[in-house]
Design an enzyme around this catalytic site. Structure first.
Site, PDB file in Angstrom:
ATOM      1  N   PHE A  76     -11.468  -5.947  -4.581  1.00  0.00           N
ATOM      2  CA  PHE A  76     -11.132  -5.043  -5.736  1.00  0.00           C
ATOM      3  C   PHE A  76      -9.872  -5.742  -6.531  1.00  0.00           C
ATOM      4  O   PHE A  76      -8.906  -6.006  -5.778  1.00  0.00           O
ATOM      5  CB  PHE A  76     -10.491  -3.733  -5.533  1.00  0.00           C
TER       6      PHE A  76
ATOM      7  N   ASP B 188      -4.605 -12.401  -4.499  1.00  0.00           N
ATOM      8  CA  ASP B 188      -4.255 -11.209  -5.266  1.00  0.00           C
ATOM      9  C   ASP B 188      -3.282 -10.389  -4.181  1.00  0.00           C
ATOM     10  O   ASP B 188      -4.192  -9.836  -3.220  1.00  0.00           O
ATOM     11  CB  ASP B 188      -5.451 -10.461  -5.539  1.00  0.00           C
TER      12      ASP B 188
ATOM     13  N   LYS C 257       1.574  -3.293  -8.096  1.00  0.00           N
ATOM     14  CA  LYS C 257       1.839  -2.039  -7.347  1.00  0.00           C
ATOM     15  C   LYS C 257       3.569  -1.824  -7.498  1.00  0.00           C
ATOM     16  O   LYS C 257       4.183  -1.507  -8.071  1.00  0.00           O
ATOM     17  CB  LYS C 257       1.089  -2.081  -6.408  1.00  0.00           C
TER      18      LYS C 257
HETATM   19  C1  LIG Z   1      -4.839  -1.892  -7.206  1.00  0.00           C
HETATM   20  C2  LIG Z   1      -4.939  -3.000  -7.237  1.00  0.00           C
HETATM   21  C3  LIG Z   1      -5.403  -3.891  -8.405  1.00  0.00           C
HETATM   22  C4  LIG Z   1      -5.370  -3.134  -9.851  1.00  0.00           C
HETATM   23  O1  LIG Z   1      -3.991  -2.835 -10.217  1.00  0.00           O
HETATM   24  P1  LIG Z   1      -3.880  -1.661 -11.266  1.00  0.00           P
HETATM   25  O2  LIG Z   1      -2.362  -1.809 -11.562  1.00  0.00           O
HETATM   26  O3  LIG Z   1      -4.451  -0.465 -11.063  1.00  0.00           O
HETATM   27  O4  LIG Z   1      -4.628  -2.309 -12.516  1.00  0.00           O
HETATM   28  C5  LIG Z   1      -5.786  -4.957  -8.407  1.00  0.00           C
HETATM   29  N1  LIG Z   1      -5.786  -5.617  -7.305  1.00  0.00           N
HETATM   30  C6  LIG Z   1      -5.468  -4.897  -6.069  1.00  0.00           C
HETATM   31  C7  LIG Z   1      -5.727  -6.016  -4.723  1.00  0.00           C
HETATM   32  C8  LIG Z   1      -5.103  -3.838  -5.969  1.00  0.00           C
HETATM   33  O5  LIG Z   1      -5.116  -3.202  -4.854  1.00  0.00           O
END
Ligand SMILES: *Cc1c(COP(=O)(O)O)cnc(C)c1O
Length: 378
Positions: free
Chosen positions: A120, A205, A234
């Site tokens: 994700f 990520d 986050k």
């Molecule tokens: C939550 C998340 C995102 C997206 O972050 P947003 O601030 O909601 O756009 C991207 N990558 C990972 C691994 C995430 O957990």
């Protein structure tokens, strides 16, 4: 718009790992607003940094410098694995992935990305292209071309998928939204070696795994791996919207003026919050404490849930934990039963209950979370 499947709960205030609803009832927070409020709600140092800054200067844009952005970027570089020293600030995790996507294309002149099954990376078009779940993507095609997804945790699969058109390999050190999947030991290290050998960028990520969540400031530090680019968001400012793309100087040099930008990004108030967050993460030793609290949580989970016929697996790293259920019990149902006991947790992929409390959660509250889960799994 109707884009969220919300719980019937309205929160009005929070302190540490506790939240209160509009009738004054207390809830234990085992969610941290999607692994965001790592230092807990209303952390006094973050609150006072925000208050002080908002009265001094709120917004100037990136047409000029602002002192807090400089201080925050410097602090962020010092917290990142050595070698990552150039920062692009943005406002979210999706934006961090978008920025890294553009950077990878600009740096290499290539279009193919190797990402992972169950990954994700966000909801905007570029980030969505990197994301795995078909249900999130299907209605919005066409997305960015050239993204191949291979099984998570198998470095050889990544090697096989890399070709002459590959710009980057895109990996979460632990899959968060994808179901709290922890890869085998050595996975990231192998991926790093493969990327070096094939001369492609490694983009990590760490939007969910970063800022102490897994027991290190960044999860790649468990294996001493340094990516070419890291995506952060986050928990970076403990609840204010801040994201960052941090990369090596060599990769960052591909971007020049006009290649990327943002009106709000790097504003004084969010940077003050980010700076206070990183300072407190360091001084409080919260990454190490998250590692210890996470072990305690998993051992308590094993003690209470091992042998339970509805539980398939308990897994996690630090305070990023998941309890996968058997097919006959729905994770959403279990979370609703936990909510009835005043504990907030959420379901993720693979029919898993995700437990990501603030890193500052106390032992008694961890026990309350595990007890609520135990009572809900039937
Ligand atoms: C939550 C998340 C995102 C997206 O972050 P947003 O601030 O909601 O756009 C991207 N990558 C990972 C691994 C995430 O957990």
């Amino acid at each position: 718009m109707n884009t969220y499947n919300r719980f019937p709960l309205c929160i009005t205030r929070g302190k540490g790992a506790r939240l209160w609803n509009d009738s004054g009832e207390m809830f234990v927070d085992a969610f941290a607003g999607v692994a965001v409020v790592n230092l807990g709600h209303s952390h006094p140092k973050v609150v006072s940094a925000i208050k002080k800054q908002v009265a001094l200067l709120t917004h100037v844009s990136n047409w000029v410098y602002n002192d807090v952005q400089n201080a925050f970027a410097e602090k962020l570089v010092s917290a990142c694995p050595r070698g990552l020293e150039k920062v692009f600030l943005c406002n979210s995790g999706a934006e961090a992935n978008e920025g890294a996507f553009k950077l990878a294309r600009k740096k290499t002149g290539k279009k193919k990305i190797v990402a992972c099954v169950d990954a994700f990376h966000g909801r905007t078009f570029g980030a969505l292209s990197l994301t795995w779940k078909q249900r999130y993507k299907e209605p919005f095609q066409p997305l960015a071309p050239g993204v191949a997804h291979v099984a998570y945790g198998d470095a050889e699969e990544i090697r096989k998928e890399i070709d002459n058109e590959t710009a980057a390999v895109w990996v979460e050190p632990v899959l968060g939204e994808g179901g709290v999947l922890v890869p085998p030991d050595g996975f990231l290290k192998q991926v790093r070696e493969i990327c070096d050998e094939k001369e492609v960028l490694l983009v990590l990520d760490e939007v969910q795994t970063g800022i102490g969540r897994t027991g290190k400031m960044f999860a790649c530090q468990h294996e001493g791996v340094v990516p070419d680019v890291i995506c952060i968001a986050k928990a970076l400012a403990n609840g204010l919207p801040v994201g960052a793309v941090v990369s090596t100087e060599e990769t960052a040099n591909a971007f020049g003026p006009g290649d990327h930008g943002s009106t709000f990004a790097g504003g004084p108030v969010v940077c003050a919050a980010g700076l206070a967050t990183l300072n407190e993460m360091e001084h409080g030793g919260w990454a190490r404490k998250a590692g210890e609290a996470g072990e305690a949580m998993r051992s308590k989970l094993h003690k209470t849930l091992d042998g339970n016929k509805a539980v398939r697996e308990i897994r996690g790293l630090g305070l990023l934990n998941g309890v996968e259920l058997e097919q006959n019990l729905d994770a959403r149902t279990v979370c609703e039963r936990m909510l009835e006991q005043h504990v907030i947790a959420t379901p993720v992929s693979h029919n898993t209950v995700r437990l990501t409390p603030p890193l500052v959660i106390s032992k008694p509250l961890v026990e309350k979370v595990v007890e609520a889960l135990e009572n809900a799994v039937y």
